[in-house]
Write a protein that holds these residues in place. Structure first.
Motif, PDB file in Angstrom:
ATOM      1  N   GLN A  80       0.856  -1.183   0.000  1.00 38.66           N
ATOM      2  CA  GLN A  80       0.000   0.000   0.000  1.00 38.66           C
ATOM      3  C   GLN A  80       0.895   1.236   0.000  1.00 38.66           C
ATOM      4  O   GLN A  80       1.550   1.535   0.986  1.00 38.66           O
ATOM      5  N   VAL A  81       0.898   1.966  -1.119  1.00 42.23           N
ATOM      6  CA  VAL A  81       1.712   3.175  -1.212  1.00 42.23           C
ATOM      7  C   VAL A  81       1.141   4.248  -0.296  1.00 42.23           C
ATOM      8  O   VAL A  81       1.858   4.912   0.438  1.00 42.23           O
ATOM      9  N   LEU A  82      -0.172   4.424  -0.348  1.00 42.53           N
ATOM     10  CA  LEU A  82      -0.874   5.348   0.541  1.00 42.53           C
ATOM     11  C   LEU A  82      -1.722   4.501   1.482  1.00 42.53           C
ATOM     12  O   LEU A  82      -2.717   3.908   1.070  1.00 42.53           O
ATOM     13  N   PRO A  83      -1.335   4.393   2.769  1.00 45.58           N
ATOM     14  CA  PRO A  83      -2.060   3.485   3.672  1.00 45.58           C
ATOM     15  C   PRO A  83      -3.444   4.021   4.033  1.00 45.58           C
ATOM     16  O   PRO A  83      -3.700   5.221   3.965  1.00 45.58           O
ATOM     17  N   GLN A  84      -4.305   3.107   4.419  1.00 47.04           N
ATOM     18  CA  GLN A  84      -5.642   3.470   4.871  1.00 47.04           C
ATOM     19  C   GLN A  84      -5.573   3.925   6.323  1.00 47.04           C
ATOM     20  O   GLN A  84      -4.832   3.358   7.125  1.00 47.04           O
ATOM     21  N   VAL A  85      -6.354   4.962   6.667  1.00 48.61           N
ATOM     22  CA  VAL A  85      -6.381   5.508   8.025  1.00 48.61           C
ATOM     23  C   VAL A  85      -7.716   5.138   8.673  1.00 48.61           C
ATOM     24  O   VAL A  85      -8.775   5.495   8.153  1.00 48.61           O
ATOM     25  N   ALA A 150       0.970  -0.644 -12.622  1.00 49.92           N
ATOM     26  CA  ALA A 150      -0.428  -0.748 -12.191  1.00 49.92           C
ATOM     27  C   ALA A 150      -0.677   0.230 -11.056  1.00 49.92           C
ATOM     28  O   ALA A 150       0.211   0.523 -10.263  1.00 49.92           O
ATOM     29  N   LEU A 151      -1.890   0.742 -11.009  1.00 47.47           N
ATOM     30  CA  LEU A 151      -2.303   1.667  -9.958  1.00 47.47           C
ATOM     31  C   LEU A 151      -3.725   1.302  -9.563  1.00 47.47           C
ATOM     32  O   LEU A 151      -4.585   1.125 -10.431  1.00 47.47           O
ATOM     33  N   GLY A 152      -3.974   1.171  -8.293  1.00 49.01           N
ATOM     34  CA  GLY A 152      -5.301   0.801  -7.835  1.00 49.01           C
ATOM     35  C   GLY A 152      -5.706   1.559  -6.585  1.00 49.01           C
ATOM     36  O   GLY A 152      -4.870   1.960  -5.780  1.00 49.01           O
ATOM     37  N   VAL A 153      -7.000   1.781  -6.452  1.00 52.30           N
ATOM     38  CA  VAL A 153      -7.550   2.442  -5.273  1.00 52.30           C
ATOM     39  C   VAL A 153      -8.164   1.377  -4.373  1.00 52.30           C
ATOM     40  O   VAL A 153      -8.962   0.553  -4.833  1.00 52.30           O
ATOM     41  N   ILE A 154      -7.781   1.390  -3.113  1.00 45.76           N
ATOM     42  CA  ILE A 154      -8.340   0.467  -2.131  1.00 45.76           C
ATOM     43  C   ILE A 154      -9.608   1.115  -1.592  1.00 45.76           C
ATOM     44  O   ILE A 154      -9.581   2.258  -1.113  1.00 45.76           O
ATOM     45  N   ALA A 155     -10.701   0.415  -1.685  1.00 45.41           N
ATOM     46  CA  ALA A 155     -12.008   0.973  -1.341  1.00 45.41           C
ATOM     47  C   ALA A 155     -12.105   1.348   0.132  1.00 45.41           C
ATOM     48  O   ALA A 155     -11.567   0.650   0.994  1.00 45.41           O
ATOM     49  N   PRO A 156     -12.807   2.450   0.431  1.00 46.67           N
ATOM     50  CA  PRO A 156     -13.028   2.811   1.829  1.00 46.67           C
ATOM     51  C   PRO A 156     -14.064   1.878   2.466  1.00 46.67           C
ATOM     52  O   PRO A 156     -14.830   1.214   1.771  1.00 46.67           O
ATOM     53  N   VAL A 157     -14.076   1.847   3.786  1.00 48.43           N
ATOM     54  CA  VAL A 157     -15.000   0.997   4.539  1.00 48.43           C
ATOM     55  C   VAL A 157     -15.791   1.886   5.495  1.00 48.43           C
ATOM     56  O   VAL A 157     -15.228   2.790   6.117  1.00 48.43           O
ATOM     57  N   LEU A 158     -17.084   1.633   5.606  1.00 46.23           N
ATOM     58  CA  LEU A 158     -17.948   2.372   6.523  1.00 46.23           C
ATOM     59  C   LEU A 158     -18.877   1.373   7.196  1.00 46.23           C
ATOM     60  O   LEU A 158     -19.610   0.662   6.528  1.00 46.23           O
ATOM     61  N   GLN A 159     -18.822   1.313   8.541  1.00 47.46           N
ATOM     62  CA  GLN A 159     -19.663   0.384   9.295  1.00 47.46           C
ATOM     63  C   GLN A 159     -20.394   1.139  10.394  1.00 47.46           C
ATOM     64  O   GLN A 159     -19.768   1.854  11.182  1.00 47.46           O
TER      65      GLN A 159
END
Length: 172
Positions: A80-85, A150-159
């Motif tokens: 993950q180049v840009l990590p999820q917060v 390759a470049l991909g966006v990791i989807a956000p999560v909302l719970q």
């Protein structure tokens, strides 16, 4: 009663009290909000009528620590180049109670809406990338080979689990 019996009884009672306290405390502390009362008493006194009662709960957003980079064998860039917060907080809550005058006769009934603040867990989107080069290859004189980037966006999560209670009753 013997002292061993009293000690055993005290240990059992203490364990039960700790278990009951442990189950009740996280639910109350899980939703960090700040109550915001809306003062409408002045309007009620100046207009000589009943006005709604309104209270709000504003959430406190608590950001978490992002995960560090995870390197994978065979890739030049981390996973993950840009990590999820991660973010923890609550959805805003509201408590509304409004008078409903009787159409025939005297008096009031009330309509109430109670929407408590709901716990919210979110994770921001992330970014994954694959470099256009491979790691150095010993079979190719130590030179990297070309690959498709390759470049991909990791989807956000909302719970969350919101809830509300709508009621109608006699009196104010």
């Amino acid at each position: 009663m013997k002292s061993t019996t009293r000690g055993t009884l005290a240990a059992v009672v203490t364990g039960i009290a700790a278990a009951v306290g442990a189950t009740a405390t996280p639910a109350a502390a899980a939703v960090p909000t700040v109550p915001v009362p809306v003062p409408l008493d002045g309007v009620s006194k100046s207009l000589h009528t009943e006005v709604p009662q309104l209270g709000l709960e504003m959430p406190l957003i608590i950001p978490g620590a992002p995960e560090g980079p995870r390197y994978v064998q065979g890739r030049l860039l981390p996973e993950q180049v840009l990590p999820q917060v991660p973010l923890n907080g609550a959805l805003p809550g509201a408590n509304l109670r409004t008078p409903l005058p009787h159409l025939v006769g005297q008096g009031f009934d009330h309509l109430s809406l109670d929407a408590p603040a709901s716990a919210l867990r979110a994770v921001s989107p992330g970014l994954a990338a694959k470099a256009p080069l491979t790691p150095p290859n010993p079979g190719n004189a130590g030179l990297p080979a070309l690959t498709t980037p390759a470049l991909g966006v990791i989807a956000p999560v909302l719970q969350t689990v919101p809830g509300a209670d709508l009621g109608l009753g006699p009196g104010l």
